[in-house]
Design a protein around this motif. Structure first.
Motif: not given
Length: 641
Positions: A623-629
């Motif tokens: 969905a284009g949401q932050p999911a980590g690094t």
């Protein structure tokens, strides 16, 4: 008629000789490789009868031997020596045959070919058996048997087992002989080898006759005879008829014995080796003598003498005159008995002299063969030395030219190198300074964690925490004494740190460390404490703020070309949200550990002139949401060796 036969024989021999030299010339045109060796061995077998009859050594096998020596081809040497040894044995040159087969053993062992080793040991055993060296023959065949059994080589198992049985038979160890002949018989029957079956049945007959079990011996002789009749083997038939005649003579059934001995005499017309004819005449003569029919007995013994004299069978002449002496003695004619005994002794002495002469000749042959082999090796060595000399002169010329060129350019590069070394020493001093900043920073953070943990948890867990922390401190103090440490040491300290942080955070995250199986973590080196700041950053800025599902931290280390690629991936809240949280809390200072580590990596890149750096990637879900690094640290690969 004889002249016609002689002429035809000479024509055939000339044709064979022409075919041999044509074949040899065509093979010599081929490249010198192992395939050529195999072809020489195979062609030599096709013409082996010609060389056995003509007396000279097989030219194909000699050529194969010399080519294998040049190629240092152990298997080819073993094959050639085996064939040459067997050829010498067929000419009764048993001492030379044994020497050649011992060389075959040596090279077969160098080649590591179990079938060839077993075959060579069996050949050497047969050579020794023909020389009555029974203990040495037994040792050779036993060794062959063990190797053949290990690789299930049925042919060599049969040969070794049968040969050991024959040795036991000669030594009159009849029970052991029967065991080995029985086993060999079963193997030959399972392999459908009728000739082998016939031989072992006959051998069993001899063993039972040695035990005076004459009825059983006769049964086995008849079974052997039946197989020889089936395969139309005249030599085997003659042997069986003679054996049956001897057995029935021992049973005092002279009529049956005479019947079989006359059958042996009749079938011997089909056998090329006329010694069997002489033997049949002699056996009939002995049988008649045992019955007191002296005149008739002497006629047959004399026929044996005539055939043996014509063909030069000295051993048969010795036995024939010995039989005549016994016959004259039994009839009371002692003068003729003494005359016949004297002739028997003369032939015995002649045989001993022949054996001594042959042994001397064979020893001389062995010496000549070894001398020729050494000459070939010396020539090969001289050729190699000359080639090396030529190469050395060429290399010397180029080296001198290169030295002059280097002398011209060397001054420039020396000055440049001296300046680079000075810069490198400066960079190393800076790197050591940054490492000294890194260690106090990490220890301070760890002590702060312990302080908070002790106040918020019970004493038992605090003690466990302190125990792990002390182990971690020891590793840090050990590792940071060096510019590089083994990867397994760095991973051990990193795991301890992660265990402490997991305890401190009440298990809000799990971690996985994966090291590429191609990496030997005891040999690969890494700068100490290079990964910890990024792991710490992932935990405290990404995972502790995660509220939905459990935090996951994955550390992967792989070797790509000459670079060590370390990837630290978390499923935390991402850098953007982490910055927002820091702004709300009023903590806008940058991490000292991260800055120091980035400085270390930059200096490592400058010192080594290789790729080194850090790549930070923000991860997003579908969905284009932050999911980590994901942090990728690239370091030059260093090794202990």
């Amino acid at each position: 008629m004889c002249l016609l036969l002689l002429g035809a024989g000479l024509v055939a021999q000339a044709q064979d000789s022409l075919r041999i030299y044509k074949a040899l010339d065509s093979i010599r045109l081929l490249p010198n490789d192992t395939t050529k060796v195999s072809l020489l061995i195979k062609t030599g077998r096709q013409f082996s009868r010609y060389f056995d009859a003509a007396k000279p050594d097989n030219l194909f096998w000699q050529e194969a031997l010399h080519l294998s020596q040049r190629l240092r081809y152990s298997r080819g040497l073993a094959l050639a020596y085996n064939e040459l040894g067997t050829s010498k044995r067929n000419k009764s040159q048993y001492i030379v045959a044994e020497d050649l087969h011992e060389k075959a053993i040596k090279y077969a062992e160098e080649a590591g070919d179990s079938l060839l080793i077993s075959y060579a040991f069996n050949n050497a055993g047969v050579d020794c058996r023909r020389q009555d060296k029974l203990q040495q023959a037994f040792d050779y065949h036993l060794h062959a048997l063990k190797i053949a059994e290990a690789v299930n080589d049925v042919r060599n198992i049969c040969v070794a087992t049968n040969s050991i049985g024959n040795i036991q038979l000669t030594a009159e160890n009849y029970d052991d002989a029967i065991k080995h002949f029985d086993r060999a018989l079963q193997l030959e029957e399972s392999s459908n080898n009728d000739l082998g079956v016939a031989i072992n049945l006959g051998n069993l007959g001899y063993a039972y006759q040695g035990q005076s079990k004459l009825d059983l011996a006769v049964q086995y002789y008849r079974r052997s005879l039946a197989v020889n009749l089936k395969i139309d083997n005249p030599t085997g038939m003659a042997i069986c008829y003679n054996a049956l005649g001897a057995a029935y003579k021992e049973k005092k059934d002279y009529a049956t014995a005479m019947d079989y001995l006359k059958k042996a005499l009749a079938v011997n017309d089909k056998v090329a080796d006329k010694i069997h004819v002489a033997e049949s005449y002699l056996n009939i003569g002995k049988l008649l003598s045992a019955q007191g029919k002296h005149d008739e007995a002497r006629k047959y013994i004399q026929q044996s003498v005539d055939v043996s004299t014509f063909w030069g069978f000295k051993s048969m002449l010795m036995e024939a005159y010995k039989a005549l002496a016994a016959d004259y003695r039994s009839s009371g004619d002692f003068k003729r008995s003494m005359d016949a005994a004297d002739k028997s002794l003369l032939y015995k002495d002649s045989i001993l002299n022949d054996k001594s002469t042959m042994a001397l000749t064979q020893m001389q042959t062995i010496y000549e063969v070894d001398r020729k082999d050494n000459q070939i090796k010396t020539l090969e060595h001289d050729k190699m030395v000359n080639e090396l000399r030529t190469k050395r002169n060429v290399v010397f010329t180029f080296a001198l030219a290169g030295f002059l060129l280097m002398a011209i350019v060397g001054g420039f590069f020396y000055i440049r190198h001296r300046n680079l070394e000075a810069n490198k020493q400066t960079l190393l001093l800076e790197l050591n300074s940054l490492r000294s900043q890194m260690n106090p920073h990490f220890i301070f953070n760890s002590l702060s964690s312990i302080h908070r943990y002790i106040w918020s948890n019970n004493q038992e867990e605090a003690s466990d925490y302190l125990t792990k922390f002390s182990r971690l401190m020891r590793l840090i103090l050990d590792n940071t004494q060096h510019t590089f440490v083994a990867l397994n040491k760095e991973i051990e300290s990193l795991k301890l740190y992660l265990d402490l942080e997991s305890l401190r955070c009440n298990g809000i995250f799990e971690y996985y460390i994966h090291i590429d199986p191609a990496i030997n973590d005891e040999e690969v080196l890494i700068p100490p404490m290079i990964l910890q700041p990024y792991v710490e950053n992932a935990i405290w800025h990404g995972l502790v703020h995660k509220q939905a599902d459990k935090g996951m931290l994955h550390i992967e280390i792989v070797l790509k070309a000459r670079s060590l690629v370390c990837t630290i991936t978390d499923n935390g809240i991402g850098r953007k949200k982490a910055m927002e949280i820091k702004e709300k809390k009023g903590k806008m200072h940058n991490s000292v550990g991260m800055k120091v580590t980035e400085g270390r990596i930059d200096l490592i890149r400058k010192i080594n002139n290789k790729d080194a750096g850090v790549i930070v990637t923000d991860l997003e879900d579908t969905a284009g949401q932050p999911a980590g690094t994901k942090v990728t640290i690239i370091l030059p690969a260093e090794f202990i060796f």
